[in-house]
Enzyme design. Structure first.
Site, PDB file in Angstrom:
ATOM      1  N   ARG A 179       2.903   4.500 -16.174  1.00  0.00           N
ATOM      2  CA  ARG A 179       3.221   4.192 -17.577  1.00  0.00           C
ATOM      3  C   ARG A 179       4.509   4.897 -17.986  1.00  0.00           C
ATOM      4  O   ARG A 179       5.375   4.314 -18.636  1.00  0.00           O
ATOM      5  CB  ARG A 179       2.086   4.604 -18.503  1.00  0.00           C
ATOM      6  CG  ARG A 179       0.846   3.782 -18.364  1.00  0.00           C
ATOM      7  CD  ARG A 179       0.924   2.481 -19.148  1.00  0.00           C
ATOM      8  NE  ARG A 179      -0.303   1.726 -18.929  1.00  0.00           N
ATOM      9  CZ  ARG A 179      -0.360   0.534 -18.373  1.00  0.00           C
ATOM     10  NH1 ARG A 179       0.746  -0.069 -17.987  1.00  0.00           N
ATOM     11  NH2 ARG A 179      -1.500  -0.078 -18.207  1.00  0.00           N
ATOM     12  N   ARG A 232       0.835  -1.199   0.000  1.00  0.00           N
ATOM     13  CA  ARG A 232       0.000   0.000   0.000  1.00  0.00           C
ATOM     14  C   ARG A 232       0.862   1.239   0.000  1.00  0.00           C
ATOM     15  O   ARG A 232       1.997   1.236   0.458  1.00  0.00           O
ATOM     16  CB  ARG A 232      -0.878   0.034   1.264  1.00  0.00           C
ATOM     17  CG  ARG A 232      -2.022  -0.962   1.290  1.00  0.00           C
ATOM     18  CD  ARG A 232      -3.119  -0.653   0.284  1.00  0.00           C
ATOM     19  NE  ARG A 232      -3.434   0.762   0.168  1.00  0.00           N
ATOM     20  CZ  ARG A 232      -4.310   1.430   0.930  1.00  0.00           C
ATOM     21  NH1 ARG A 232      -4.984   0.808   1.857  1.00  0.00           N
ATOM     22  NH2 ARG A 232      -4.512   2.714   0.747  1.00  0.00           N
ATOM     23  N   TYR A 289       3.921   5.985   2.631  1.00  0.00           N
ATOM     24  CA  TYR A 289       2.999   7.111   2.807  1.00  0.00           C
ATOM     25  C   TYR A 289       3.845   8.378   2.834  1.00  0.00           C
ATOM     26  O   TYR A 289       4.723   8.518   3.685  1.00  0.00           O
ATOM     27  CB  TYR A 289       2.182   6.943   4.086  1.00  0.00           C
ATOM     28  CG  TYR A 289       1.202   5.797   3.943  1.00  0.00           C
ATOM     29  CD1 TYR A 289      -0.110   6.043   3.571  1.00  0.00           C
ATOM     30  CD2 TYR A 289       1.609   4.480   4.120  1.00  0.00           C
ATOM     31  CE1 TYR A 289      -1.004   4.996   3.399  1.00  0.00           C
ATOM     32  CE2 TYR A 289       0.725   3.431   3.946  1.00  0.00           C
ATOM     33  CZ  TYR A 289      -0.583   3.683   3.584  1.00  0.00           C
ATOM     34  OH  TYR A 289      -1.460   2.646   3.396  1.00  0.00           O
ATOM     35  N   GLU A 299     -11.727   7.335  -4.902  1.00  0.00           N
ATOM     36  CA  GLU A 299     -11.835   6.986  -3.483  1.00  0.00           C
ATOM     37  C   GLU A 299     -13.203   7.462  -2.983  1.00  0.00           C
ATOM     38  O   GLU A 299     -13.738   8.455  -3.475  1.00  0.00           O
ATOM     39  CB  GLU A 299     -10.700   7.686  -2.715  1.00  0.00           C
ATOM     40  CG  GLU A 299     -10.528   7.229  -1.295  1.00  0.00           C
ATOM     41  CD  GLU A 299      -9.959   5.819  -1.176  1.00  0.00           C
ATOM     42  OE1 GLU A 299     -10.307   5.158  -0.181  1.00  0.00           O
ATOM     43  OE2 GLU A 299      -9.178   5.388  -2.034  1.00  0.00           O
ATOM     44  N   CYS A 337      -7.490   2.917 -12.437  1.00  0.00           N
ATOM     45  CA  CYS A 337      -7.753   4.046 -11.538  1.00  0.00           C
ATOM     46  C   CYS A 337      -9.219   4.036 -11.132  1.00  0.00           C
ATOM     47  O   CYS A 337     -10.085   3.650 -11.918  1.00  0.00           O
ATOM     48  CB  CYS A 337      -7.452   5.374 -12.221  1.00  0.00           C
ATOM     49  SG  CYS A 337      -5.730   5.595 -12.686  1.00  0.00           S
ATOM     50  N   ARG A 395      -3.869   7.147  -3.761  1.00  0.00           N
ATOM     51  CA  ARG A 395      -3.509   5.924  -3.060  1.00  0.00           C
ATOM     52  C   ARG A 395      -3.199   4.847  -4.094  1.00  0.00           C
ATOM     53  O   ARG A 395      -3.677   4.916  -5.223  1.00  0.00           O
ATOM     54  CB  ARG A 395      -4.670   5.452  -2.174  1.00  0.00           C
ATOM     55  CG  ARG A 395      -4.982   6.341  -0.993  1.00  0.00           C
ATOM     56  CD  ARG A 395      -6.273   5.867  -0.305  1.00  0.00           C
ATOM     57  NE  ARG A 395      -6.536   6.544   0.937  1.00  0.00           N
ATOM     58  CZ  ARG A 395      -7.175   7.711   1.057  1.00  0.00           C
ATOM     59  NH1 ARG A 395      -7.604   8.343  -0.024  1.00  0.00           N
ATOM     60  NH2 ARG A 395      -7.378   8.254   2.241  1.00  0.00           N
ATOM     61  N   ARG A 440      -1.645   6.720   7.885  1.00  0.00           N
ATOM     62  CA  ARG A 440      -1.171   5.470   8.493  1.00  0.00           C
ATOM     63  C   ARG A 440       0.114   5.712   9.258  1.00  0.00           C
ATOM     64  O   ARG A 440       1.167   5.204   8.897  1.00  0.00           O
ATOM     65  CB  ARG A 440      -0.957   4.405   7.410  1.00  0.00           C
ATOM     66  CG  ARG A 440      -2.184   3.863   6.746  1.00  0.00           C
ATOM     67  CD  ARG A 440      -3.146   3.135   7.684  1.00  0.00           C
ATOM     68  NE  ARG A 440      -2.521   2.076   8.451  1.00  0.00           N
ATOM     69  CZ  ARG A 440      -2.579   0.786   8.126  1.00  0.00           C
ATOM     70  NH1 ARG A 440      -3.210   0.397   7.044  1.00  0.00           N
ATOM     71  NH2 ARG A 440      -1.993  -0.106   8.887  1.00  0.00           N
TER      72      ARG A 440
END
Length: 119
Positions: free
Chosen positions: A62, A6, A106, A76, A73, A88, A114
């Site tokens: 890419r 993540r 992050y 959220e 994509c 994210r 996080r």
């Protein structure tokens, strides 16, 4: 073995160049910290908060050489009070590393998302 990694980054503005630049930083950092090549990446799911619409984050991947890696994509969910302008990602990779050695990434303001695993 397949692992999921993540990551997230807060983008400065809803601007095409800002989205590409931030996503490039996120993807590059994730690849470096986990010592990965694009050949080990199975797929990457990118999400962007609803306030980022100027460009697809996958375009940055890419441009980094993820030519034969499936990328997608999505938006959220729009949670009231959520951190704005965030890209994210969840990358699925082939690696022999145990879960404890995976480095989730992050960056910028997204560290607040996080703090338990941000580096």
């Amino acid at each position: 073995m397949v692992r999921a990694i993540r990551g997230a980054i807060q983008v400065d503005a809803d601007d095409r160049d800002a989205i590409i630049e931030a996503t490039t930083e996120l993807v590059s950092t994730l690849m470096e910290r986990n010592r990965l090549t694009t050949g080990e990446v199975i797929s990457v799911l990118f999400t962007a908060t609803p306030d980022l619409t100027a460009e697809f984050p996958a375009l940055a991947a890419r441009k980094l050489g993820f030519d034969d890696v499936p990328l997608i994509c999505a938006t959220e969910i729009d949670v009231p009070g959520a951190l704005p302008r965030v890209v994210r990602l969840m990358a699925h990779v082939e690696t022999d590393r145990p879960r404890a050695e995976i480095n989730h990434v992050y960056l910028r303001g997204a560290v607040a998302l996080r703090q338990d695993i941000a580096q």
